[in-house]
Design a protein around this motif. Structure first.
Motif, PDB file in Angstrom:
ATOM      1  N   ILE A   1       0.864  -1.189   0.000  1.00  0.00           N
ATOM      2  CA  ILE A   1       0.000   0.000   0.000  1.00  0.00           C
ATOM      3  C   ILE A   1       0.891   1.227   0.000  1.00  0.00           C
ATOM      4  CG2 ILE A   1      -1.693   1.335   1.328  1.00  0.00           C
ATOM      5  CD1 ILE A   1      -2.944  -1.093   2.311  1.00  0.00           C
TER       6      ILE A   1
ATOM      7  N   VAL B   1       0.697   5.771  -0.535  1.00  0.00           N
ATOM      8  CA  VAL B   1      -0.065   6.994  -0.807  1.00  0.00           C
ATOM      9  C   VAL B   1       0.940   8.108  -1.056  1.00  0.00           C
ATOM     10  CG1 VAL B   1      -1.707   8.658   0.160  1.00  0.00           C
ATOM     11  CG2 VAL B   1      -1.984   6.211   0.639  1.00  0.00           C
TER      12      VAL B   1
ATOM     13  N   GLY C   1      -2.555  11.008   5.465  1.00  0.00           N
ATOM     14  CA  GLY C   1      -3.244  11.462   6.680  1.00  0.00           C
ATOM     15  C   GLY C   1      -4.681  11.878   6.434  1.00  0.00           C
TER      16      GLY C   1
ATOM     17  N   GLY D   1      -6.979   9.462   5.169  1.00  0.00           N
ATOM     18  CA  GLY D   1      -7.797   8.251   5.122  1.00  0.00           C
ATOM     19  C   GLY D   1      -7.676   7.449   3.842  1.00  0.00           C
TER      20      GLY D   1
ATOM     21  N   GLY E   1      -5.041   5.739   2.647  1.00  0.00           N
ATOM     22  CA  GLY E   1      -4.395   4.453   2.934  1.00  0.00           C
ATOM     23  C   GLY E   1      -5.345   3.505   3.649  1.00  0.00           C
ATOM     24  N   GLY E   2      -6.059   4.027   4.630  1.00  0.00           N
ATOM     25  CA  GLY E   2      -7.001   3.199   5.388  1.00  0.00           C
ATOM     26  C   GLY E   2      -8.087   2.620   4.493  1.00  0.00           C
TER      27      GLY E   2
HETATM   28  C1  LIG Z   1       1.298   3.986   5.286  1.00  0.00           C
HETATM   29  C2  LIG Z   1       0.577   4.861   4.278  1.00  0.00           C
HETATM   30  C3  LIG Z   1       0.091   3.957   3.147  1.00  0.00           C
HETATM   31  C4  LIG Z   1      -0.644   5.505   4.962  1.00  0.00           C
HETATM   32  O1  LIG Z   1      -1.398   6.231   3.996  1.00  0.00           O
HETATM   33  P1  LIG Z   1      -2.412   7.378   4.479  1.00  0.00           P
HETATM   34  O2  LIG Z   1      -3.247   7.737   3.324  1.00  0.00           O
HETATM   35  O3  LIG Z   1      -1.666   8.456   5.134  1.00  0.00           O
HETATM   36  O4  LIG Z   1      -3.278   6.534   5.504  1.00  0.00           O
HETATM   37  P2  LIG Z   1      -4.513   7.081   6.389  1.00  0.00           P
HETATM   38  O5  LIG Z   1      -4.724   8.521   6.145  1.00  0.00           O
HETATM   39  O6  LIG Z   1      -5.652   6.179   6.150  1.00  0.00           O
HETATM   40  O7  LIG Z   1      -3.963   6.829   7.834  1.00  0.00           O
HETATM   41  C5  LIG Z   1      -2.745   7.433   8.243  1.00  0.00           C
HETATM   42  C6  LIG Z   1      -2.970   8.271   9.469  1.00  0.00           C
HETATM   43  O8  LIG Z   1      -3.897   9.318   9.162  1.00  0.00           O
HETATM   44  C7  LIG Z   1      -4.967   9.268  10.105  1.00  0.00           C
HETATM   45  N1  LIG Z   1      -6.199   9.630   9.429  1.00  0.00           N
HETATM   46  C8  LIG Z   1      -7.073   8.806   8.815  1.00  0.00           C
HETATM   47  N2  LIG Z   1      -8.108   9.513   8.329  1.00  0.00           N
HETATM   48  C9  LIG Z   1      -7.856  10.791   8.597  1.00  0.00           C
HETATM   49  C10 LIG Z   1      -8.542  11.991   8.355  1.00  0.00           C
HETATM   50  N3  LIG Z   1      -9.719  12.010   7.714  1.00  0.00           N
HETATM   51  N4  LIG Z   1      -7.988  13.136   8.767  1.00  0.00           N
HETATM   52  C11 LIG Z   1      -6.811  13.137   9.410  1.00  0.00           C
HETATM   53  N5  LIG Z   1      -6.132  12.026   9.700  1.00  0.00           N
HETATM   54  C12 LIG Z   1      -6.638  10.866   9.293  1.00  0.00           C
HETATM   55  C13 LIG Z   1      -5.018   7.833  10.560  1.00  0.00           C
HETATM   56  O9  LIG Z   1      -5.615   7.746  11.831  1.00  0.00           O
HETATM   57  C14 LIG Z   1      -3.574   7.495  10.597  1.00  0.00           C
HETATM   58  O10 LIG Z   1      -2.994   7.996  11.794  1.00  0.00           O
HETATM   59  P3  LIG Z   1      -1.727   7.292  12.467  1.00  0.00           P
HETATM   60  O11 LIG Z   1      -0.598   7.447  11.476  1.00  0.00           O
HETATM   61  O12 LIG Z   1      -1.512   8.020  13.733  1.00  0.00           O
HETATM   62  O13 LIG Z   1      -2.123   5.857  12.640  1.00  0.00           O
HETATM   63  C15 LIG Z   1       1.479   5.991   3.751  1.00  0.00           C
HETATM   64  O14 LIG Z   1       2.070   6.666   4.851  1.00  0.00           O
HETATM   65  C16 LIG Z   1       2.583   5.511   2.847  1.00  0.00           C
HETATM   66  O15 LIG Z   1       2.387   5.434   1.643  1.00  0.00           O
HETATM   67  N6  LIG Z   1       3.782   5.179   3.419  1.00  0.00           N
HETATM   68  C17 LIG Z   1       4.878   4.632   2.653  1.00  0.00           C
HETATM   69  C18 LIG Z   1       4.545   3.228   2.163  1.00  0.00           C
HETATM   70  C19 LIG Z   1       4.326   2.225   3.293  1.00  0.00           C
HETATM   71  O16 LIG Z   1       4.966   2.243   4.319  1.00  0.00           O
HETATM   72  N7  LIG Z   1       3.411   1.263   3.043  1.00  0.00           N
HETATM   73  C20 LIG Z   1       3.234   0.124   3.900  1.00  0.00           C
HETATM   74  C21 LIG Z   1       2.029   0.234   4.758  1.00  0.00           C
HETATM   75  S1  LIG Z   1       1.772  -1.343   5.587  1.00  0.00           S
END
Ligand SMILES: CC(C)(COP(=O)(O)OP(=O)(O)OC[C@H]1O[C@@H](n2cnc3c(N)ncnc32)[C@H](O)[C@@H]1OP(=O)(O)O)[C@@H](O)C(=O)NCCC(=O)NCCS
Length: 367
Positions: free
Chosen positions: A101, A103, A109, A111, A113-114
């Motif tokens: 996964i 993003v 941040g 949602g 990724g979630g």
């Molecule tokens: C890991 C990754 C995929 C997360 O993507 P993302 O889109 O930021 O994911 P989300 O937004 O769903 O969640 C990330 C954080 O944002 C928070 N969040 C979710 N919805 C949100 C919203 N509407 N507003 C603000 N924050 C939110 C989540 O609670 C989560 O918080 P945390 O980091 O304290 O747990 C991204 O950081 C990435 O691409 N990293 C590099 C690749 C990687 O490591 N991939 C392996 C993952 S197993």
């Protein structure tokens, strides 16, 4: 505010077909994530590689879920905000799946990724999978301390506050293993390399002989390579991962050779023959990607358990490195990943001049 729709990517018929825009967007997003993590273009991928993998799904079913900006021009690669790539083995390990996964940094941040994670888990459950595996990358391994998470193998750590680590922990994943990324900078000291090879030949004795080939596996070795690849899947340390032995035969070796050729990815393989039995008992492979002339992947290296302790790993790797220097003198960097608990393999790499350069956490989720 980031808004998105989720969709499964179609498999386009060619790279310039009208429906290939999303594939170009996927590759652009993957490369943005990889560059942000490692600070180099070495580990980027190509649309050609991505399409080729989608066109060959006999051994792995490949599902690509995309988060797409509905307001963007679909022809713009930046319209793909994030991706979930799920690979589902079809011939063995049919209880597992590998999930990647990512993003784009500017859309994290919110949602995305979630949402991709949830959708990918639905696909995995519908395919009857009970164990998913995923990786988080780090350009530097953190020093031991309270803000780190140690692998249950006892070797290797990840930073507890890294985005991917927090994301995985919050969703019930367990860190099973940490792999070290090791980097070799070329040119190497030719005399020191030759001294290692000579010492390995002396230790191995006359029963073992190295053979090197470029690209497709010679007919004489197709069955032997199938056996080595089968054993590779479980002979290397796999921590607590619920992986079973892969099933390889000569047809699967040939299919993989054909895929590499189709993608213009060249390989250099050195194997070690046990002369009295005529079997191959060790191998080591380089993959030379088409997008760069000066970077090479060190892929698998294996010595069958029953032939360890004869310096065959060092023999294969020194012969292999000398062949690379002779055939591709322009190469400047080699990267390899090894389990942190695999101290025998790491010791060989360190002796050859590889230096630690971060690594990868390997995670598992039980569905
Ligand atoms: C890991 C990754 C995929 C997360 O993507 P993302 O889109 O930021 O994911 P989300 O937004 O769903 O969640 C990330 C954080 O944002 C928070 N969040 C979710 N919805 C949100 C919203 N509407 N507003 C603000 N924050 C939110 C989540 O609670 C989560 O918080 P945390 O980091 O304290 O747990 C991204 O950081 C990435 O691409 N990293 C590099 C690749 C990687 O490591 N991939 C392996 C993952 S197993």
């Amino acid at each position: 505010m980031t808004s998105w729709t989720l969709q499964e990517m179609p498999v386009p018929s060619s790279l310039d077909a009208p429906d290939a825009a999303l594939l170009h967007g996927l590759v652009d997003a993957q490369n943005a994530v990889v560059r942000a993590e490692w600070g180099t273009d070495d580990f980027t991928t190509t649309a050609r590689r991505s399409l080729s993998r989608l066109q060959h799904q006999e051994y792995q079913r490949r599902v690509r879920l995309l988060a797409v900006d509905p307001a963007a021009d679909p022809a713009d690669p930046a319209s793909v905000l994030g991706f979930a790539c799920l690979d589902l083995p079809q011939r063995d390990n049919t209880h597992t799946g590998w999930l990647e996964i990512g993003v784009r940094e500017e859309h994290r941040g919110a949602g995305v990724g979630g949402a991709l994670h949830e959708a990918a888990l639905d696909v995995a459950r519908a395919a009857g999978r009970t164990h998913l595996m995923a990786e988080t990358d780090q350009a530097v391994e953190p020093a031991p301390g309270p803000s780190t998470l140690a692998a249950p193998t006892g070797e290797g750590r990840v930073a507890a506050d890294a985005a991917g680590v927090r994301f995985a922990l919050a969703r019930g994943w367990r860190l099973e293993q940490v792999a070290r990324h090791s980097r070799l900078t070329l040119p190497v000291d030719a005399a020191a390399l030759e001294a290692h090879r000579v010492a390995a030949v002396a230790a191995a004795g006359p029963d073992y002989r190295a053979v090197t080939w470029e690209d497709a596996t010679p007919d004489a070795w197709a069955d032997a390579m199938a056996e080595l690849r089968t054993r590779m899947s479980t002979d290397e340390p796999t921590g607590g991962l619920a992986v079973e032995e892969e099933h390889w035969d000569a047809a699967r070796v040939r299919a993989l050779d054909a895929e590499y050729a189709e993608r213009d990815e060249h390989r250099l393989t050195t194997a070690v023959e046990h002369v009295p039995s005529g079997r191959l008992v060790a191998y080591s492979g380089f993959m030379m990607p088409p997008h760069t002339q000066d970077f090479v992947w060190q892929e698998d290296t294996l010595v069958l358990r029953e032939h360890r302790g004869h310096r065959l790993g060092m023999l294969a790797k020194t012969v292999q490195l000398q062949a690379l220097v002779a055939r591709r003198p322009q190469v400047r960097r080699i990267s390899t990943w090894n389990a942190e608990e695999n101290r025998w393999m790491l010791a060989i790499n360190v002796a050859l001049g590889f230096r630690p350069a971060g690594g990868t956490g390997v995670w598992q989720l039980t569905l």
